[in-house]
Write a protein that holds these residues in place. Structure first.
Motif, PDB file in Angstrom:
ATOM      1  N   ASN A 123      10.454  12.664  -5.365  1.00  0.00           N
ATOM      2  CA  ASN A 123       9.491  12.608  -4.254  1.00  0.00           C
ATOM      3  C   ASN A 123      10.082  12.007  -2.976  1.00  0.00           C
ATOM      4  OD1 ASN A 123       9.740  10.053  -5.302  1.00  0.00           O
ATOM      5  ND2 ASN A 123       7.567   9.576  -5.217  1.00  0.00           N
ATOM      6  N   THR A 124      11.409  11.910  -2.887  1.00  0.00           N
ATOM      7  CA  THR A 124      12.075  11.329  -1.725  1.00  0.00           C
ATOM      8  C   THR A 124      11.850  12.181  -0.480  1.00  0.00           C
ATOM      9  OG1 THR A 124      13.756  10.251  -3.078  1.00  0.00           O
ATOM     10  CG2 THR A 124      14.335  10.691  -0.785  1.00  0.00           C
ATOM     11  N   LEU A 125      11.531  11.520   0.622  1.00  0.00           N
ATOM     12  CA  LEU A 125      11.394  12.170   1.918  1.00  0.00           C
ATOM     13  C   LEU A 125      12.785  12.346   2.524  1.00  0.00           C
ATOM     14  CD1 LEU A 125       8.474   9.939   3.238  1.00  0.00           C
ATOM     15  CD2 LEU A 125       8.289  12.188   2.152  1.00  0.00           C
ATOM     16  N   TRP A 126      12.922  13.252   3.476  1.00  0.00           N
ATOM     17  CA  TRP A 126      14.229  13.459   4.084  1.00  0.00           C
ATOM     18  C   TRP A 126      14.116  13.868   5.540  1.00  0.00           C
ATOM     19  CZ3 TRP A 126      15.254  18.315   6.013  1.00  0.00           C
ATOM     20  CH2 TRP A 126      14.460  19.361   5.533  1.00  0.00           C
ATOM     21  N   CYS A 127      15.198  13.615   6.250  1.00  0.00           N
ATOM     22  CA  CYS A 127      15.387  14.112   7.607  1.00  0.00           C
ATOM     23  C   CYS A 127      16.778  14.732   7.652  1.00  0.00           C
ATOM     24  CB  CYS A 127      15.321  12.980   8.635  1.00  0.00           C
ATOM     25  SG  CYS A 127      13.713  12.181   8.766  1.00  0.00           S
ATOM     26  N   GLU A 128      16.932  15.717   8.486  1.00  0.00           N
ATOM     27  CA  GLU A 128      18.236  16.329   8.768  1.00  0.00           C
ATOM     28  C   GLU A 128      18.078  17.094  10.062  1.00  0.00           C
ATOM     29  OE1 GLU A 128      21.729  17.332   9.416  1.00  0.00           O
ATOM     30  OE2 GLU A 128      21.420  16.074   7.646  1.00  0.00           O
ATOM     31  N   ILE A 129      18.718  16.614  11.104  1.00  0.00           N
ATOM     32  CA  ILE A 129      18.539  17.199  12.431  1.00  0.00           C
ATOM     33  C   ILE A 129      18.863  18.685  12.442  1.00  0.00           C
ATOM     34  CG2 ILE A 129      20.827  16.620  13.335  1.00  0.00           C
ATOM     35  CD1 ILE A 129      19.161  15.790  15.956  1.00  0.00           C
ATOM     36  N   GLU A 130      19.840  19.106  11.655  1.00  0.00           N
ATOM     37  CA  GLU A 130      20.215  20.525  11.633  1.00  0.00           C
ATOM     38  C   GLU A 130      19.126  21.394  11.007  1.00  0.00           C
ATOM     39  OE1 GLU A 130      24.109  21.667  10.975  1.00  0.00           O
ATOM     40  OE2 GLU A 130      24.895  20.037  12.201  1.00  0.00           O
ATOM     41  N   ASP A 131      18.203  20.778  10.269  1.00  0.00           N
ATOM     42  CA  ASP A 131      17.079  21.500   9.670  1.00  0.00           C
ATOM     43  C   ASP A 131      15.775  21.208  10.403  1.00  0.00           C
ATOM     44  OD1 ASP A 131      18.653  22.721   7.703  1.00  0.00           O
ATOM     45  OD2 ASP A 131      18.494  20.980   6.396  1.00  0.00           O
ATOM     46  N   GLY A 132      15.868  20.653  11.613  1.00  0.00           N
ATOM     47  CA  GLY A 132      14.696  20.435  12.449  1.00  0.00           C
ATOM     48  C   GLY A 132      13.915  19.157  12.178  1.00  0.00           C
TER      49      GLY A 132
END
Length: 165
Positions: A53-62
């Motif tokens: 259930n970990t949240l994530w960010c990745e600028i290349e994926d918006g």
């Protein structure tokens, strides 16, 4: 041995990808629970080592980490080193606990970063992993997964984990 020169240093500090076994060992060591964020997912080695259930960010994926403002219990990541002061500032504003895989010198070579550590989120533990080369990076600096905790002002521990073959 790879030698770095001024011309080879452009953008050099942001291109170190973590081996899956290193990410898994760091996650196992700190055992994060609650709401967890991987703010620089990249190829996903930390993300895959963390609970489902970990949240994530990745600028290349918006999904830009700097636009993420929900409160979380843990952040665990190998951040962009060239913007480390801003990474720390934002991570400490959204996470109770932050674990950053960085060269040990990155924390202690910057007065603004040391001020953040002193005033916002203190070091609870430094998991020393050996040199960058020991964990698959193309640098020789000592590497650590540093656990910061918001509001912490106690002593911290140095723990050592070896990845040397």
């Amino acid at each position: 041995m790879v030698m770095t020169t001024a011309s080879s240093m452009k953008d050099y500090s942001d291109v170190h990808y973590t081996k899956p076994e290193v990410a898994q060992a760091i996650v196992n060591h700190f055992s994060p629970s609650g709401i967890i964020l991987e703010p620089f997912r990249g190829s996903g080695v930390f993300y895959r080592a963390l609970p489902d259930n970990t949240l994530w960010c990745e600028i290349e994926d918006g999904r830009d980490f700097y636009d993420f403002n929900e409160q979380v219990d843990w952040i665990i990541t190998n951040p962009t080193w060239s913007d480390l002061t801003n990474v720390m500032k934002h991570a400490f504003s959204v996470a109770e606990n932050t674990v950053l895989l960085i060269p040990l010198s990155k924390l202690y070579s910057s007065v603004p970063r040391m001020k953040l550590e002193r005033e916002v989120a203190g070091v609870k533990e430094q998991l020393i992993l050996g040199s960058g080369r020991d964990i698959g990076f193309d640098i020789g600096f000592p590497m650590a997964a540093i656990h910061f905790q918001r509001g912490y002002h106690g002593i911290f521990f140095n723990t050592y984990m070896s990845f040397k073959e």
